[in-house]
Motif scaffolding. Sequence first.
Motif, short mmCIF file in Angstrom:
data_model
loop_
_atom_site.label_atom_id
_atom_site.label_comp_id
_atom_site.label_asym_id
_atom_site.label_seq_id
_atom_site.Cartn_x
_atom_site.Cartn_y
_atom_site.Cartn_z
N GLY A 1 -4.87 1.01 -13.37
CA GLY A 1 -4.21 0.11 -12.44
C GLY A 1 -3.26 0.80 -11.48
O GLY A 1 -2.54 0.15 -10.73
N GLY A 2 -3.24 2.12 -11.47
CA GLY A 2 -2.32 2.86 -10.63
C GLY A 2 -2.77 3.04 -9.20
O GLY A 2 -2.06 3.63 -8.39
N LEU A 3 -3.97 2.54 -8.88
CA LEU A 3 -4.53 2.74 -7.55
C LEU A 3 -5.07 1.41 -7.02
O LEU A 3 -5.75 0.68 -7.74
CB LEU A 3 -5.68 3.76 -7.65
CG LEU A 3 -6.14 4.44 -6.39
CD1 LEU A 3 -5.04 5.34 -5.83
CD2 LEU A 3 -7.36 5.31 -6.69
N LEU A 4 -4.74 1.10 -5.78
CA LEU A 4 -5.30 -0.07 -5.10
C LEU A 4 -6.58 0.41 -4.41
O LEU A 4 -6.52 1.27 -3.54
CB LEU A 4 -4.32 -0.63 -4.08
CG LEU A 4 -4.85 -1.70 -3.13
CD1 LEU A 4 -5.24 -2.96 -3.88
CD2 LEU A 4 -3.82 -2.01 -2.05
N PHE B 1 -5.49 3.59 -2.29
CA PHE B 1 -4.09 3.61 -1.85
C PHE B 1 -3.18 3.49 -3.07
O PHE B 1 -3.53 2.82 -4.03
CB PHE B 1 -3.80 2.44 -0.91
CG PHE B 1 -4.73 2.35 0.27
CD1 PHE B 1 -4.48 3.08 1.43
CD2 PHE B 1 -5.86 1.55 0.23
CE1 PHE B 1 -5.34 3.00 2.52
CE2 PHE B 1 -6.72 1.45 1.31
CZ PHE B 1 -6.46 2.19 2.46
N ARG B 2 -2.04 4.12 -3.00
CA ARG B 2 -1.03 3.96 -4.05
C ARG B 2 0.30 3.64 -3.39
O ARG B 2 0.79 4.40 -2.56
CB ARG B 2 -0.90 5.22 -4.89
CG ARG B 2 0.15 5.08 -5.99
CD ARG B 2 0.06 6.21 -6.99
NE ARG B 2 1.11 6.18 -7.98
CZ ARG B 2 1.14 5.39 -9.04
NH1 ARG B 2 0.15 4.54 -9.26
NH2 ARG B 2 2.12 5.44 -9.90
N SER B 3 0.86 2.51 -3.77
CA SER B 3 2.14 2.09 -3.21
C SER B 3 3.28 2.91 -3.81
O SER B 3 3.17 3.41 -4.92
CB SER B 3 2.37 0.61 -3.53
OG SER B 3 3.67 0.22 -3.15
N ASP B 4 4.36 3.02 -3.07
CA ASP B 4 5.57 3.64 -3.61
C ASP B 4 6.12 2.81 -4.76
O ASP B 4 6.87 3.30 -5.59
CB ASP B 4 6.63 3.80 -2.52
CG ASP B 4 6.24 4.84 -1.48
OD1 ASP B 4 5.43 5.75 -1.80
OD2 ASP B 4 6.74 4.76 -0.34
N HIS B 5 5.75 1.52 -4.79
CA HIS B 5 6.16 0.60 -5.85
C HIS B 5 4.88 0.00 -6.42
O HIS B 5 4.38 -1.01 -5.92
CB HIS B 5 7.08 -0.49 -5.30
CG HIS B 5 8.22 0.06 -4.50
ND1 HIS B 5 9.32 0.64 -5.10
CD2 HIS B 5 8.43 0.15 -3.17
CE1 HIS B 5 10.15 1.06 -4.17
NE2 HIS B 5 9.64 0.77 -2.98
N ALA B 6 4.35 0.61 -7.48
CA ALA B 6 3.04 0.23 -8.03
C ALA B 6 2.96 -1.24 -8.45
O ALA B 6 1.87 -1.80 -8.54
CB ALA B 6 2.70 1.13 -9.22
#
Length: 197
Positions: free
Chosen positions: A147-150, A165-170
């Motif tokens: 779940g660490g990657l969109l 994509f990976r948000s700065d706030h997962a």
Amino acid sequence: MTPLELTHLAAGEKSAPVTDWAARIGWLVGLALFIALVYWLMREGWKWRGTLQGDLPELPTSPEEHGEAKLAVLSMSGRYHGSTTAGQWLDRIVAHGLGTRSRVELTLTEAGLEVVRPGATDFFIPAGALREALLGKGIAGKVLSEGGLLVVTWAHGDRLIDSGFRSDHAAEHAEWVDTLNSMINKSLETTDTEGAR
């Protein structure tokens, strides 16, 4: 100490070997040439992959529309980790700069997904091209926790592409998945309704 003991002691002592600088320099030059060859082969492989993917159309750019279509539904800062052929997380796409990792600013509007990458090519995914959003754990060259990657699946030309994509706030990922999938389902329902008329 007796003279005999001194003789045995002197016979046991040996001078330190002399450093063979020519051999050392030769090894260092050889190692440097090997590293340069490996780097050159990797670079050529990257260029070759880009050539093989030359049939991929140019990336769409953000529309110049104003009004509701440009109002941000969601926005996110993070990292772009790359794009692959949909469902094949090791088949990296490098054509048109899609293989370049970078910082990213994502903005979701009613018109689609705007991907702004400082130092790399920006692109835009029209709402009609979006196919699915999910939480993943890896994409070519990057593996994270579950779940660490969109991962956003979208159509471009005749290909389906997964972009990671990976948000700065997962913690934001779940909201993005829900919002994107809701937008995709709404778009599909609208298309089906128009097709039934």
